[in-house]
Write a protein that holds these residues in place. Structure first.
Motif, short mmCIF file in Angstrom:
data_model
loop_
_atom_site.label_atom_id
_atom_site.label_comp_id
_atom_site.label_asym_id
_atom_site.label_seq_id
_atom_site.Cartn_x
_atom_site.Cartn_y
_atom_site.Cartn_z
N ASP A 33 0.83 -1.21 0.00
CA ASP A 33 0.00 0.00 0.00
C ASP A 33 0.86 1.25 0.00
OD1 ASP A 33 0.88 0.37 2.61
OD2 ASP A 33 -0.95 -0.42 3.50
N ALA A 34 0.21 2.40 -0.28
CA ALA A 34 0.93 3.67 -0.43
C ALA A 34 1.67 4.06 0.84
CB ALA A 34 -0.05 4.77 -0.84
N SER A 35 1.06 3.78 1.98
CA SER A 35 1.68 4.15 3.25
C SER A 35 2.98 3.39 3.46
CB SER A 35 0.71 3.87 4.42
OG SER A 35 1.32 4.16 5.66
N SER A 36 2.98 2.10 3.13
CA SER A 36 4.19 1.29 3.29
C SER A 36 5.27 1.73 2.31
CB SER A 36 3.87 -0.19 3.09
OG SER A 36 3.02 -0.67 4.12
N VAL A 37 4.87 2.09 1.07
CA VAL A 37 5.82 2.60 0.08
C VAL A 37 6.49 3.86 0.61
CG1 VAL A 37 6.04 3.67 -2.20
CG2 VAL A 37 4.72 1.56 -1.93
N SER A 38 5.70 4.75 1.20
CA SER A 38 6.23 5.98 1.78
C SER A 38 7.21 5.69 2.90
CB SER A 38 5.08 6.85 2.29
OG SER A 38 5.56 8.00 2.93
N GLN A 39 6.88 4.69 3.73
CA GLN A 39 7.76 4.32 4.84
C GLN A 39 9.11 3.81 4.32
OE1 GLN A 39 7.49 4.69 8.08
NE2 GLN A 39 5.53 4.03 8.89
N PHE A 40 9.08 3.02 3.27
CA PHE A 40 10.33 2.51 2.72
C PHE A 40 11.17 3.63 2.10
CE2 PHE A 40 8.64 -1.87 2.90
CZ PHE A 40 9.77 -2.50 3.38
N ASN A 41 10.51 4.60 1.47
CA ASN A 41 11.25 5.73 0.94
C ASN A 41 11.91 6.53 2.06
OD1 ASN A 41 11.09 5.68 -1.92
ND2 ASN A 41 8.92 6.20 -1.81
#
Length: 375
Positions: A43-51
């Protein structure tokens, strides 16, 4: 740094202060594409966390493969340093503005703070979010299954037992709803969950003792009769049905406990205490005096009772018909037992797999664009 000249580093490992690996990044190849689950988009939130995480990993650490003695901070921006004529990098000097005369010497400092930029808490927070997303659908599905089981056997549960299991199941439902909505779960709620899990565990132990008594009654059953087998069949079916209800209570409690372990495992960043507890529950099922062995022994005993059930004043076909009805009852109980045990084992397997989630991240321009869970 001139990132165009950076060598490609095939893997990066982030460690905690004790040198234990928290997360590993590896360069993917075509073999990984076959392992991608079709319904597991990050999900978008997890993608943001990885960035955010990757943004805190210094690119200099990648260029020297983690050799911290070569990591430096500079008092000037890289673009202001005098570039070497051979294009191999920059030298430690700065021109005076508007001239080609040296105006200052850059100072370099060992980058001691880089080690603490990526914190254990940050990695565990990402792990918690990723674990929650991966197992969210399964958590909700299992919670619905548990709710249906509570409804299907509640009329046979003792009131005190049912109240505790029902309250526990409702608490699991609330936490599952919070996780599904991406809402934070308060530490107090997790503490309450852990406390109620201990209460349900005590009830499960009580049910286990009741089960032992029920099995003992089957072993002590008197299958002799002079005038017919109808009463024997009804009595034996009643004892089998009693065992069935107790087994379903026991396994319902086990499912609730393993589900609680999965939630606590996720929300506590993968604490292995909950994995060990789940393994203990499974070992209990298959132990020498556990549920499975007791049930198998009871089935053999019932078969023995049926072989001895030969009333003098009854036709053999009538006795055989009653034996068939008892065997049908055994088969139905076996089917329900297999389904319930399968649920417990699958839940524990989810907990085992949750230890090391693997993802395929697609990066463009140094940023994560999307990700998928690997099977």
């Amino acid at each position: 740094m001139n990132d165009i000249r950076l060598q490609v580093v095939p893997s990066i490992e982030l460690q905690d202060e004790h040198g234990r690996a928290l997360v590993e990044f590896h360069q993917a190849d075509e073999t990984h594409s076959s392992l991608v689950s079709q319904t597991s988009e990050l999900d978008a939130s997890s993608v943001s966390q990885f960035n955010h995480l990757l943004g805190l990993v210094p690119c200099s650490a990648a260029s020297v493969s983690g050799n911290s003695s070569q990591l430096m901070t500079c008092t000037f921006e890289y673009s202001k340093l005098v570039q070497a004529k051979d294009g191999s990098g920059a030298i430690g000097a700065v021109y005076k503005e508007g001239s080609e005369k040296f105006g200052a010497q850059a100072r370099f400092h060992e980058a001691k703070d880089l080690k603490s930029v990526v914190t254990t808490g940050l990695v565990l927070n990402i792990a918690s979010q990723v674990l929650a997303q991966k197992h969210l659908a399964d958590i909700n599905e299992r919670l619905k299954s548990i709710e249906q089981q509570v409804k299907s056997i509640q009329e046979h549960l003792e009131r005190s037992r049912f109240a505790k299991i029902e309250v526990f199941q409702e608490h699991l439902q609330r936490l599952g709803a919070l996780i599904s909505q991406g809402e934070p779960v308060l530490a107090d709620s997790l503490q309450v969950l852990a406390q109620r899990a201990q209460e349900v565990r005590a009830e499960v132990n009580h049910i286990r003792r009741d089960l032992e008594d029920a099995h003992t009654k089957v072993r002590a059953f008197d299958s002799s009769s002079w005038f017919g087998s109808d009463n024997l069949r009804e009595a034996l079916q009643g004892k089998i049905w009693r065992i069935n209800h107790l087994q379903r209570e026991y396994l319902l409690g086990m499912q609730c406990l393993v589900m609680a372990n999965l939630i606590l495992f996720i929300k506590h960043g993968g604490n292995k205490e909950f994995l060990i507890a789940g393994d203990t529950y499974l070992a209990e099922l298959s132990s020498e005096d556990g549920l499975m062995n007791q049930w198998n022994a009871t089935k053999r005993r019932v078969s023995w009772h049926l072989s001895k059930m030969k009333p003098v004043f009854e036709l053999a076909k009538s006795t055989q018909a009653n034996a068939v009805l008892v065997e049908a009852k055994l088969s139905k109980v076996q089917q329900q037992l297999d389904e319930d045990v399968k649920q417990v084992r699958e839940l524990q397997q989810r907990l085992v797999l949750a230890q090391n989630p693997r993802l395929l991240l697609v990066l463009e321009g140094g940023r994560v664009k999307r990700g998928q869970f690997l099977q």
